[in-house]
Design a protein around this motif. Structure first.
Motif, PDB file in Angstrom:
ATOM      1  N   ALA A  73     -11.306   9.672 -15.465  1.00 26.14           N
ATOM      2  CA  ALA A  73     -12.103   8.980 -14.252  1.00 26.14           C
ATOM      3  C   ALA A  73     -11.437   8.943 -12.690  1.00 26.14           C
ATOM      4  CB  ALA A  73     -12.112   7.406 -15.380  1.00 26.14           C
ATOM      5  N   THR A  74     -10.365   8.972 -13.022  1.00 23.13           N
ATOM      6  CA  THR A  74      -9.786   8.860 -11.353  1.00 23.13           C
ATOM      7  C   THR A  74      -8.143   9.512 -11.311  1.00 23.13           C
ATOM      8  OG1 THR A  74      -8.858   7.265  -9.989  1.00 23.13           O
ATOM      9  CG2 THR A  74      -7.891   6.971 -11.812  1.00 23.13           C
ATOM     10  N   SER A  75      -8.191  10.160  -9.805  1.00 22.12           N
ATOM     11  CA  SER A  75      -6.932  10.886  -9.797  1.00 22.12           C
ATOM     12  C   SER A  75      -6.215   9.601  -8.401  1.00 22.12           C
ATOM     13  CB  SER A  75      -7.611  11.683  -8.720  1.00 22.12           C
ATOM     14  OG  SER A  75      -8.127  11.535  -7.057  1.00 22.12           O
ATOM     15  N   ASN A  76      -6.565   8.352  -8.133  1.00 22.98           N
ATOM     16  CA  ASN A  76      -5.849   7.873  -7.603  1.00 22.98           C
ATOM     17  C   ASN A  76      -4.571   6.904  -8.393  1.00 22.98           C
ATOM     18  OD1 ASN A  76      -7.651   8.395  -5.501  1.00 22.98           O
ATOM     19  ND2 ASN A  76      -8.897   6.826  -5.938  1.00 22.98           N
ATOM     20  N   PRO A  77      -3.748   6.099  -8.165  1.00 20.91           N
ATOM     21  CA  PRO A  77      -2.780   5.658  -8.966  1.00 20.91           C
ATOM     22  C   PRO A  77      -3.110   4.275  -9.363  1.00 20.91           C
ATOM     23  CG  PRO A  77      -2.192   6.245  -6.718  1.00 20.91           C
ATOM     24  CD  PRO A  77      -3.510   6.345  -6.809  1.00 20.91           C
ATOM     25  N   PHE A  78      -3.089   3.885 -10.681  1.00 20.35           N
ATOM     26  CA  PHE A  78      -3.379   3.099 -11.697  1.00 20.35           C
ATOM     27  C   PHE A  78      -2.753   2.805 -12.274  1.00 20.35           C
ATOM     28  CE2 PHE A  78      -4.359   6.918 -14.407  1.00 20.35           C
ATOM     29  CZ  PHE A  78      -3.076   5.794 -15.579  1.00 20.35           C
ATOM     30  N   ALA A  79      -2.450   1.353 -12.935  1.00 22.45           N
ATOM     31  CA  ALA A  79      -0.967   1.002 -13.233  1.00 22.45           C
ATOM     32  C   ALA A  79      -0.991   0.311 -14.577  1.00 22.45           C
ATOM     33  CB  ALA A  79      -0.741  -0.367 -12.556  1.00 22.45           C
ATOM     34  N   VAL A  80      -0.575  -0.211 -15.773  1.00 22.79           N
ATOM     35  CA  VAL A  80      -0.472  -0.240 -17.204  1.00 22.79           C
ATOM     36  C   VAL A  80       0.181  -1.766 -17.047  1.00 22.79           C
ATOM     37  CG1 VAL A  80      -0.521  -0.596 -19.361  1.00 22.79           C
ATOM     38  CG2 VAL A  80      -1.239   1.830 -18.187  1.00 22.79           C
ATOM     39  N   ASN A  81      -0.627  -2.981 -17.400  1.00 21.12           N
ATOM     40  CA  ASN A  81       0.366  -4.301 -17.287  1.00 21.12           C
ATOM     41  C   ASN A  81       0.507  -4.594 -18.905  1.00 21.12           C
ATOM     42  OD1 ASN A  81      -0.008  -7.220 -18.740  1.00 21.12           O
ATOM     43  ND2 ASN A  81       1.119  -7.143 -16.302  1.00 21.12           N
ATOM     44  N   VAL A  82       1.990  -4.814 -19.136  1.00 24.48           N
ATOM     45  CA  VAL A  82       3.234  -5.070 -20.669  1.00 24.48           C
ATOM     46  C   VAL A  82       3.320  -5.981 -20.819  1.00 24.48           C
ATOM     47  CG1 VAL A  82       3.951  -4.143 -21.872  1.00 24.48           C
ATOM     48  CG2 VAL A  82       2.795  -2.639 -20.568  1.00 24.48           C
ATOM     49  N   THR A 123       0.594  -1.300  -0.145  1.00 22.16           N
ATOM     50  CA  THR A 123      -0.215   0.107   0.215  1.00 22.16           C
ATOM     51  C   THR A 123       0.944   0.920  -0.091  1.00 22.16           C
ATOM     52  OG1 THR A 123      -0.642   0.116   2.895  1.00 22.16           O
ATOM     53  CG2 THR A 123      -1.796  -1.170   1.173  1.00 22.16           C
ATOM     54  N   SER A 124       2.046   0.995   0.708  1.00 14.25           N
ATOM     55  CA  SER A 124       2.837   1.990   0.773  1.00 14.25           C
ATOM     56  C   SER A 124       3.570   2.129  -0.936  1.00 14.25           C
ATOM     57  CB  SER A 124       4.009   2.368   1.908  1.00 14.25           C
ATOM     58  OG  SER A 124       3.693   1.387   3.157  1.00 14.25           O
ATOM     59  N   LEU A 125       3.669   2.011  -1.116  1.00 14.53           N
ATOM     60  CA  LEU A 125       4.371   1.706  -2.623  1.00 14.53           C
ATOM     61  C   LEU A 125       3.794   1.952  -3.318  1.00 14.53           C
ATOM     62  CD1 LEU A 125       7.258   0.599  -4.561  1.00 14.53           C
ATOM     63  CD2 LEU A 125       6.037  -1.684  -4.511  1.00 14.53           C
ATOM     64  N   PHE A 126       2.921   1.628  -3.830  1.00 18.23           N
ATOM     65  CA  PHE A 126       1.833   2.045  -4.415  1.00 18.23           C
ATOM     66  C   PHE A 126       0.229   3.238  -4.003  1.00 18.23           C
ATOM     67  CE2 PHE A 126       1.386  -2.578  -5.994  1.00 18.23           C
ATOM     68  CZ  PHE A 126       2.431  -2.559  -6.785  1.00 18.23           C
ATOM     69  N   HIS A 127       0.643   3.386  -2.810  1.00 14.10           N
ATOM     70  CA  HIS A 127      -0.333   5.005  -2.556  1.00 14.10           C
ATOM     71  C   HIS A 127      -1.577   3.879  -1.711  1.00 14.10           C
ATOM     72  CE1 HIS A 127       3.323   6.532  -1.793  1.00 14.10           C
ATOM     73  NE2 HIS A 127       3.607   6.733  -3.482  1.00 14.10           N
ATOM     74  N   ILE A 128      -2.273   3.822  -2.066  1.00 12.28           N
ATOM     75  CA  ILE A 128      -3.039   2.331  -1.965  1.00 12.28           C
ATOM     76  C   ILE A 128      -3.817   2.398  -1.365  1.00 12.28           C
ATOM     77  CG2 ILE A 128      -3.081   2.122  -4.393  1.00 12.28           C
ATOM     78  CD1 ILE A 128      -3.020  -0.542  -3.463  1.00 12.28           C
TER      79      ILE A 128
END
Length: 315
Positions: free
Chosen positions: A61-70, A6-11
């Motif tokens: 759509a969001t101001s929260n962190p999100f990721a991309v999977n590659v 949660t600390s790493l991603f800020h979630i």
């Protein structure tokens, strides 16, 4: 809850939505992130220009962190990496390839990098490559899977013992009880795919969602081990693969049977017999299509309740 993930991603919650092909567009990623988890856009089914569009819409759509999977075996991976840099993506999950190839570049551009693995050997290579965390994905998981067929119950503690970086458990997790079990094994967070594949915001076809929630125990099998192992939901195509494998089909024959765009045909376009339907064993436990935020909150609430129940037991 605050821990290394949660600390790493800020979630808010250590719950991550898997980057699934044909299911994980910007709507699902934004919904999960807005609910306090980490939503992931699955780039594996997107052309580069489509990926750029999804990243931009997710930011709106969001101001929260999100990721991309590659998936690193992606044919246009160089273009994808350029887009991630240009669009200032903060978190990247890589899979299906060598993390040493791209991790340094991504981290030089200020990105947090996570790599998906299915055995200790590649977990150690990922840590050596400099990733910030790994996803330990067990045999139960949907989609492309490890050849070793190691279950989540065995894999997570082995990876946890071998690494110093955080470990995210994946495969067979769709409930709060399963999440708590993953934490007992040493996981710092869970990555959940199938349960979010049937979310209202998932880009999967409605036919696919309904087939998932109708699935029963034993309706998925690991197939095409001579190519890249993939867990498939039972249908005419999966039966044809099973018959071909039983007859000793070669790699070339299996590749010809698979053809092109088979996954898109099933999961995105809704052909439930000829399409490739990738989903996890836990599909047998899913029974309802509902918003991603409700799915996440139900898992978290059940996790806390089960944790409380177990702590009250006298051992």
């Amino acid at each position: 809850m605050q821990n290394r993930i949660t600390s790493l991603f800020h979630i808010q919650y250590p719950i991550i939505q898997a980057g699934m092909v044909w299911c994980s567009g910007w709507r699902l990623a934004a919904a999960v992130s807005n609910a306090g988890g980490l939503g992931i856009i699955g780039a594996g089914s997107m052309y580069p220009d489509v990926l750029r569009e999804h990243i931009r819409k997710c930011k709106q759509a969001t101001s929260n962190p999100f990721a991309v999977n590659v998936p690193l075996l992606y044919p246009n991976v160089e273009q994808v990496m350029e887009i991630l840099v240009e669009e200032n993506v903060k978190i990247v999950f890589t899979s299906a390839g060598n993390p040493a190839t791209w991790t340094s570049l991504l981290k030089q551009n200020g990105m947090t990098v996570v790599h998906v693995i299915a055995n200790t050997k590649f977990a150690l290579k990922a840590q050596q490559a400099g990733v910030d965390a790994v996803v330990a994905e067990g045999f139960e998981a949907g989609g492309h899977n490890g050849r070793e067929e190691t279950t989540t119950l065995c894999l997570v503690p082995m990876i946890k013992q071998a690494l110093t970086i955080p470990v995210i458990a994946a495969g067979g997790i769709a409930t709060g009880k399963a999440m708590l079990a993953a934490f007992a094994l040493g996981a710092d967070a869970v990555q959940i795919g199938s349960a979010f594949a049937v979310a209202e915001e998932s880009s999967a076809h409605q036919n696919f969602k309904e087939k998932i929630i109708a699935a029963t125990e034993g309706d998925t099998k690991l197939r095409m081990k001579k190519l890249v192992p993939v867990r498939l939901l039972k249908n005419e195509f999966a039966d044809a693969v099973a018959q071909a494998e039983a007859n000793g089909a070669s790699t070339e024959e299996l590749a010809a049977l698979l053809g092109r765009a088979r996954a898109k045909l099933g999961m995105f376009e809704g052909n439930m017999e000829e399409g490739e339907l990738e989903i996890g064993q836990v599909s047998a436990m899913l029974s309802e299509i509902k918003p991603a935020a409700i799915i996440l909150q139900e898992i978290w609430t059940a996790f806390l309740a089960e944790k409380e129940r177990l702590s009250a037991l006298a051992f």
